[in-house]
Design a protein around this motif. Sequence first.
Motif, PDB file in Angstrom:
ATOM      1  N   VAL A  83      -7.868 -14.649   6.655  1.00  0.00           N
ATOM      2  CA  VAL A  83      -7.055 -13.478   6.948  1.00  0.00           C
ATOM      3  C   VAL A  83      -6.051 -13.313   5.812  1.00  0.00           C
ATOM      4  N   VAL A  84      -5.705 -12.075   5.501  1.00  0.00           N
ATOM      5  CA  VAL A  84      -4.765 -11.763   4.419  1.00  0.00           C
ATOM      6  C   VAL A  84      -3.536 -11.079   4.996  1.00  0.00           C
ATOM      7  N   ILE A  85      -2.358 -11.557   4.590  1.00  0.00           N
ATOM      8  CA  ILE A  85      -1.101 -10.838   4.840  1.00  0.00           C
ATOM      9  C   ILE A  85      -0.720 -10.197   3.514  1.00  0.00           C
ATOM     10  N   GLY A  86      -0.652  -8.876   3.469  1.00  0.00           N
ATOM     11  CA  GLY A  86      -0.410  -8.221   2.193  1.00  0.00           C
ATOM     12  C   GLY A  86       0.375  -6.951   2.304  1.00  0.00           C
ATOM     13  N   ASP A  87       0.951  -6.544   1.171  1.00  0.00           N
ATOM     14  CA  ASP A  87       1.700  -5.295   1.110  1.00  0.00           C
ATOM     15  C   ASP A  87       0.766  -4.167   0.671  1.00  0.00           C
ATOM     16  N   HIS A  88       1.314  -3.167  -0.017  1.00  0.00           N
ATOM     17  CA  HIS A  88       0.530  -1.988  -0.380  1.00  0.00           C
ATOM     18  C   HIS A  88      -0.249  -2.158  -1.672  1.00  0.00           C
ATOM     19  N   GLY A  89      -0.244  -3.335  -2.281  1.00  0.00           N
ATOM     20  CA  GLY A  89      -0.905  -3.531  -3.561  1.00  0.00           C
ATOM     21  C   GLY A  89      -2.421  -3.465  -3.480  1.00  0.00           C
ATOM     22  N   SER A  90      -3.036  -3.350  -4.658  1.00  0.00           N
ATOM     23  CA  SER A  90      -4.491  -3.238  -4.718  1.00  0.00           C
ATOM     24  C   SER A  90      -5.183  -4.447  -4.113  1.00  0.00           C
ATOM     25  N   ALA A  91      -4.601  -5.638  -4.249  1.00  0.00           N
ATOM     26  CA  ALA A  91      -5.257  -6.830  -3.725  1.00  0.00           C
ATOM     27  C   ALA A  91      -5.464  -6.733  -2.217  1.00  0.00           C
ATOM     28  N   THR A  92      -4.495  -6.172  -1.501  1.00  0.00           N
ATOM     29  CA  THR A  92      -4.628  -6.024  -0.055  1.00  0.00           C
ATOM     30  C   THR A  92      -5.733  -5.041   0.286  1.00  0.00           C
ATOM     31  N   ILE A  93      -5.792  -3.936  -0.449  1.00  0.00           N
ATOM     32  CA  ILE A  93      -6.832  -2.932  -0.199  1.00  0.00           C
ATOM     33  C   ILE A  93      -8.204  -3.498  -0.528  1.00  0.00           C
ATOM     34  N   TYR A  94      -8.308  -4.218  -1.646  1.00  0.00           N
ATOM     35  CA  TYR A  94      -9.580  -4.841  -1.987  1.00  0.00           C
ATOM     36  C   TYR A  94     -10.002  -5.836  -0.906  1.00  0.00           C
ATOM     37  N   ALA A  95      -9.054  -6.606  -0.376  1.00  0.00           N
ATOM     38  CA  ALA A  95      -9.387  -7.567   0.672  1.00  0.00           C
ATOM     39  C   ALA A  95      -9.977  -6.867   1.887  1.00  0.00           C
ATOM     40  N   ALA A  96      -9.321  -5.799   2.334  1.00  0.00           N
ATOM     41  CA  ALA A  96      -9.838  -5.053   3.478  1.00  0.00           C
ATOM     42  C   ALA A  96     -11.215  -4.465   3.169  1.00  0.00           C
ATOM     43  N   ALA A  97     -11.378  -3.922   1.961  1.00  0.00           N
ATOM     44  CA  ALA A  97     -12.656  -3.328   1.578  1.00  0.00           C
ATOM     45  C   ALA A  97     -13.768  -4.370   1.524  1.00  0.00           C
ATOM     46  N   ALA A  98     -13.406  -5.624   1.212  1.00  0.00           N
ATOM     47  CA  ALA A  98     -14.394  -6.704   1.163  1.00  0.00           C
ATOM     48  C   ALA A  98     -14.665  -7.309   2.530  1.00  0.00           C
ATOM     49  N   GLY A  99     -13.983  -6.810   3.553  1.00  0.00           N
ATOM     50  CA  GLY A  99     -14.238  -7.274   4.904  1.00  0.00           C
ATOM     51  C   GLY A  99     -13.398  -8.440   5.360  1.00  0.00           C
ATOM     52  N   VAL A 100     -12.202  -8.602   4.789  1.00  0.00           N
ATOM     53  CA  VAL A 100     -11.296  -9.675   5.207  1.00  0.00           C
ATOM     54  C   VAL A 100     -10.260  -9.079   6.168  1.00  0.00           C
ATOM     55  N   PRO A 101     -10.059  -9.653   7.346  1.00  0.00           N
ATOM     56  CA  PRO A 101      -9.017  -9.151   8.243  1.00  0.00           C
ATOM     57  C   PRO A 101      -7.654  -9.153   7.553  1.00  0.00           C
ATOM     58  N   VAL A 102      -6.898  -8.084   7.766  1.00  0.00           N
ATOM     59  CA  VAL A 102      -5.618  -7.895   7.071  1.00  0.00           C
ATOM     60  C   VAL A 102      -4.504  -7.648   8.072  1.00  0.00           C
ATOM     61  N   LEU A 103      -3.367  -8.302   7.813  1.00  0.00           N
ATOM     62  CA  LEU A 103      -2.098  -7.976   8.468  1.00  0.00           C
ATOM     63  C   LEU A 103      -1.189  -7.364   7.415  1.00  0.00           C
ATOM     64  N   ARG A 104      -0.725  -6.146   7.650  1.00  0.00           N
ATOM     65  CA  ARG A 104       0.129  -5.489   6.667  1.00  0.00           C
ATOM     66  C   ARG A 104       1.569  -5.976   6.788  1.00  0.00           C
ATOM     67  N   ALA A 105       2.189  -6.210   5.628  1.00  0.00           N
ATOM     68  CA  ALA A 105       3.589  -6.623   5.578  1.00  0.00           C
ATOM     69  C   ALA A 105       4.365  -5.559   4.825  1.00  0.00           C
ATOM     70  N   GLY A 106       5.115  -4.755   5.544  1.00  0.00           N
ATOM     71  CA  GLY A 106       5.906  -3.715   4.889  1.00  0.00           C
ATOM     72  C   GLY A 106       5.239  -2.361   4.944  1.00  0.00           C
ATOM     73  N   PRO A 107       5.988  -1.322   4.598  1.00  0.00           N
ATOM     74  CA  PRO A 107       5.486   0.049   4.691  1.00  0.00           C
ATOM     75  C   PRO A 107       4.509   0.383   3.562  1.00  0.00           C
ATOM     76  N   LEU A 108       3.676   1.380   3.814  1.00  0.00           N
ATOM     77  CA  LEU A 108       2.782   1.896   2.788  1.00  0.00           C
ATOM     78  C   LEU A 108       3.422   3.115   2.144  1.00  0.00           C
ATOM     79  N   PRO A 109       3.260   3.313   0.846  1.00  0.00           N
ATOM     80  CA  PRO A 109       3.805   4.508   0.199  1.00  0.00           C
ATOM     81  C   PRO A 109       3.052   5.743   0.676  1.00  0.00           C
ATOM     82  N   PRO A 110       3.649   6.929   0.536  1.00  0.00           N
ATOM     83  CA  PRO A 110       2.955   8.151   0.949  1.00  0.00           C
ATOM     84  C   PRO A 110       1.634   8.304   0.202  1.00  0.00           C
ATOM     85  N   THR A 111       0.607   8.648   0.927  1.00  0.00           N
ATOM     86  CA  THR A 111      -0.691   8.879   0.310  1.00  0.00           C
ATOM     87  C   THR A 111      -1.424   9.930   1.121  1.00  0.00           C
ATOM     88  N   ALA A 112      -2.513  10.414   0.588  1.00  0.00           N
ATOM     89  CA  ALA A 112      -3.231  11.514   1.222  1.00  0.00           C
ATOM     90  C   ALA A 112      -4.222  10.996   2.254  1.00  0.00           C
TER      91      ALA A 112
END
Length: 397
Positions: free
Chosen positions: A278-307
């Motif tokens: 499992v990954v605890i991550g912020d809004h960085g690319s590593a967290t997004i890559y982890a989720a995209a690779a199928g690793v369960p993610v717990l978000r730490a902190g807010p995400l910046p505005p995005t579409a």
Amino acid sequence: MRWLRFPIGRDAAFWRTVATERTVLAAVHTMASAGHVLDAIELLEPDRRIQVVFTQAPDRFSGGVHDHLRAAGVVAIDWDQAVHTDFDLVVSADRGGLHELGGPWLALAHGVMNNKLTRASGGMVVGLGAPWFTHFGRLLPAAVAVSHPDVVDALRHQCPEAVPVAAVTGDLCLDRLVESRRHRAAYREALGVDDQRTLVAISSTWGPDSLLGRAPDTLFDLVADLPDRYAVTMVIHPGAWHGHGSRQVLAWLARQRRAGLRLVDPASWRGLVAAADVVIGDHGSATIYAAAAGVPVLRAGPLPPTAPGAAAEIMGAVTRAVEPGRPLGPQLRAAVASFDAAAYARVAGAVTARPGAAASLLRARMYHLLRLPEPETGCAPAPVGRPMPVGDDRSRL
């Protein structure tokens, strides 16, 4: 390895053991982009017709690049020689100084790009505008490798002259992570977690809104209270290491490290993600890559505005956020238990439109630019390198 005057052109025949036909320059600006450049270069290196040389390109965030190239065992030339030499191909994931180089430039992305236009960014996607790809009206890249047709749409809005040279080649970083997850046991063993413990990876990007930048004492206190069945390892963006200095970063985390937190070298972040339960991550690319690779993610902190529809937005919608007022163990178990493969696949779908095909598509594009027939050997995404513990964390794993 040392920085040297590398024989190129007429002098090369008297120096080289192997009579190569093409010379490729890998221009590395930052540690954050180095891995993406190396991913592409590794597709060319086995070819005896090709010599690859590296240079540290000008960038205000270039800290650590010199040492990284030296450790990689490559031939590296200084920037002055690079700008006075013509190359058969230039590969880079950043823009700075590229107008000075001679040779067709293949422009790569260096992380998960916000493919969607947003009002928050003024209707612009960072890294895709005319200032990035043009110099006094001249289009610089001979090819722009992008991961998704949405990026081409953004180019059409921001830098239409680059659209004819854009090619959707997928995301090699994600493809390699997916392949690496098939070998999790080897990556866990590299971290000393060869038992049944749950491996928790903490990922922090750089900047004041990162996990590290927001002084996350509350989160680290939760981590310290985890029982022994959890092994916790953190990776920090190279921009933070080199912006503050490794000595300072280690001093700031001394208490947490004494409590059991481990750190890995930022260049080996993908090895940590490959190993993680499992990954605890912020809004960085590593967290997004982890989720995209199928690793369960717990978000730490807010995400910046995005579409809507961007990878970061989807990741935020399908993952849980850390609740500081609750024990972390139950939250980690809930993140794993609630993992929805179909929902996480939506993150991967926003990152790449060519899953599993990036190695072959990118190699074909580079050989086209090199004007060489492509090797007949197959081309598949290779597993990433093993995670490397930082400093004396090696003795505690």
